[in-house]
Design an enzyme around this catalytic site. Structure first.
Site, mmCIF file in Angstrom:
data_model
loop_
_atom_site.group_PDB
_atom_site.id
_atom_site.type_symbol
_atom_site.label_atom_id
_atom_site.label_comp_id
_atom_site.label_asym_id
_atom_site.label_seq_id
_atom_site.Cartn_x
_atom_site.Cartn_y
_atom_site.Cartn_z
ATOM 1 N N SER A 7 0.873 -1.186 0.000
ATOM 2 C CA SER A 7 0.000 0.000 0.000
ATOM 3 C C SER A 7 0.905 1.229 0.000
ATOM 4 C CB SER A 7 -0.946 -0.012 1.207
ATOM 5 O OG SER A 7 -0.212 -0.137 2.403
ATOM 6 N N GLU A 9 1.202 5.573 0.669
ATOM 7 C CA GLU A 9 0.618 6.744 1.348
ATOM 8 C C GLU A 9 1.032 8.036 0.637
ATOM 9 O OE1 GLU A 9 0.856 6.667 5.645
ATOM 10 O OE2 GLU A 9 1.431 8.776 5.652
ATOM 11 N N ALA A 43 -3.774 17.921 10.981
ATOM 12 C CA ALA A 43 -4.454 18.031 12.276
ATOM 13 C C ALA A 43 -5.407 19.216 12.276
ATOM 14 C CB ALA A 43 -3.424 18.178 13.389
ATOM 15 N N HIS A 68 -6.914 9.268 5.799
ATOM 16 C CA HIS A 68 -6.528 9.367 7.203
ATOM 17 C C HIS A 68 -7.479 10.391 7.840
ATOM 18 C CE1 HIS A 68 -2.049 8.113 6.564
ATOM 19 N NE2 HIS A 68 -2.815 7.549 5.656
ATOM 20 N N GLY A 99 -3.069 12.739 15.572
ATOM 21 C CA GLY A 99 -2.494 13.952 14.997
ATOM 22 C C GLY A 99 -1.725 14.718 16.055
ATOM 23 N N ASP A 100 -1.084 15.795 15.645
ATOM 24 C CA ASP A 100 -0.291 16.625 16.561
ATOM 25 C C ASP A 100 -0.783 18.054 16.471
ATOM 26 O OD1 ASP A 100 1.661 14.715 17.577
ATOM 27 O OD2 ASP A 100 2.315 14.593 15.484
ATOM 28 N N GLN A 203 16.156 15.958 5.417
ATOM 29 C CA GLN A 203 14.720 15.737 5.592
ATOM 30 C C GLN A 203 14.474 14.530 6.521
ATOM 31 O OE1 GLN A 203 12.882 13.868 2.219
ATOM 32 N NE2 GLN A 203 11.261 15.407 2.162
ATOM 33 N N PHE A 207 12.442 14.543 10.060
ATOM 34 C CA PHE A 207 11.277 13.680 10.334
ATOM 35 C C PHE A 207 11.545 12.816 11.570
ATOM 36 C CE2 PHE A 207 9.764 13.136 5.625
ATOM 37 C CZ PHE A 207 9.211 14.405 5.655
ATOM 38 N N HIS A 257 3.753 -1.030 3.781
ATOM 39 C CA HIS A 257 3.086 0.262 3.530
ATOM 40 C C HIS A 257 4.177 1.308 3.292
ATOM 41 C CE1 HIS A 257 -0.067 3.362 4.010
ATOM 42 N NE2 HIS A 257 0.829 4.048 4.698
#
Ligand code: FAD
Length: 276
Positions: A7, A9, A43, A68, A99-100, A203, A207, A257
């Site tokens: 899958s 995202e 979010a 999502h 979420g944040d 990056q 993350f 995923h």
């Protein structure tokens, strides 16, 4: 021949150019016959319309689309409307998250944790949706202890989660140990590894510092050495992530995923490697 299910995202693009690029990316990844494409959600509903538009476009192309939903800073009413809209469009799978809260803001919604969202979705829509939740083999950054984090996943399962997708990791051992702990805790849903391809070190480091995924020292130092040489960095990253996927496949993971960042090139290289 690769038989592991896959899958992918995406994030919802902001511009016409981004929308076009994502169509091309989907076209490339579609040939791997993915189980579903998922689309992230900002979010507080900041990407609500763009997430919905992207999901509906994917669905029109004949693929299963999984939006999502992150619940922090949202009201029950807002989430309820969203669920109704997805039901009306025939969406069957959701990724349910907390979420944040963006830094500097204070949460003002009806939900504190993802478990409350899973409970709410089940109460509002029964068994309509396959609900994915997040899992953390290297532990969520706010987890008080590894056990507390595991019990949080257990609560999400007890509330009705159907399967879980993990935060990305480069230590396969962390994932396997996590599966052992899940089994002991009676968590019996599929726990699909989330795979982050390596595009660039700055990056990835950013993350990872936010989400708590460890970049092992040997990997970080090799990537730093290649920082000025993108082709070598990417080729090395493809090797590392392909080996990780092969190790996971050998142990019989339910599926993989991929966090695509809306790109397909490096992921195609990885999938071709693990399909040989
Ligand atoms: P929760 O399961 O609620 O857990 C959050 C933290 O709270 C954990 O540390 C947990 O241990 C702790 N906790 C839970 N209950 C309690 C309690 N009662 N008391 C004390 N502590 C508790 N973010 C987005 O904004 N949009 C997205 O689309 C998105 N997609 C994602 C997809 C995947 C596969 C993953 C792994 C993450 C994604 N995220 C997304 C990031 C996610 O929202 C963050 O990691 C967030 O910080 C936690 O979300 P959660 O659903 O895991 O929260």
């Amino acid at each position: 021949m690769n038989t592991t299910r896959l899958s992918f995202e995406f994030f919802p693009p902001k511009t016409a150019d981004g929308i076009e690029k994502l169509r091309e990316t989907r076209g490339q990844l579609a040939k791997y016959n993915p189980e579903f494409f998922s689309v992230t959600f900002g979010a507080g509903g900041s990407t609500r319309d763009r997430t919905m538009d992207t999901v509906l476009e994917i669905q029109k192309e004949g693929f299963q689309a999984a939006p999502h939903i992150s619940c922090i800073s949202s009201s029950k009413e807002e989430i309820s409307h969203l669920l109704q809209a997805y039901q009306a469009q025939g969406i069957k799978r959701l990724v349910a998250l907390r979420g944040d809260v963006p830094s500097g803001e204070v949460s003002s919604g009806d939900f504190r944790y993802a478990v409350e969202l899973v409970e709410f979705i089940r109460a509002e829509t029964g068994d309509q949706f396959h609900i994915e939740v997040a899992a953390y083999p290297e532990f969520h950054p706010e987890a008080r202890t590894p056990t507390a984090d595991l019990l949080n996943l257990k609560r999400k399962v007890d509330a009705g989660a159907t399967s879980a997708i993990t935060q990305y990791f480069y230590n396969a051992d962390a994932y396997f140990r996590f599966l052992d702990q899940c089994e002991i805790a009676g968590i019996d849903i599929p726990i699909v590894p989330g795979i982050m391809p390596i595009y660039n070190i700055t990056q990835l480091a950013r993350f990872s510092s936010i989400c708590g995924a460890e970049i092992p020292r040997w990997l970080r130092m090799r990537l730093e050495e290649y920082a000025e040489d993108m082709p070598s960095l990417r080729a090395f990253g493809v090797d590392v992530v392909s080996e990780l996927c092969e190790t996971l496949q050998t142990w019989g993971v339910p599926s993989l995923h991929f966090y695509t960042l809306n790109r397909s090139g490096i992921i195609s290289n990885i999938i071709e490697n693990i399909s040989e």
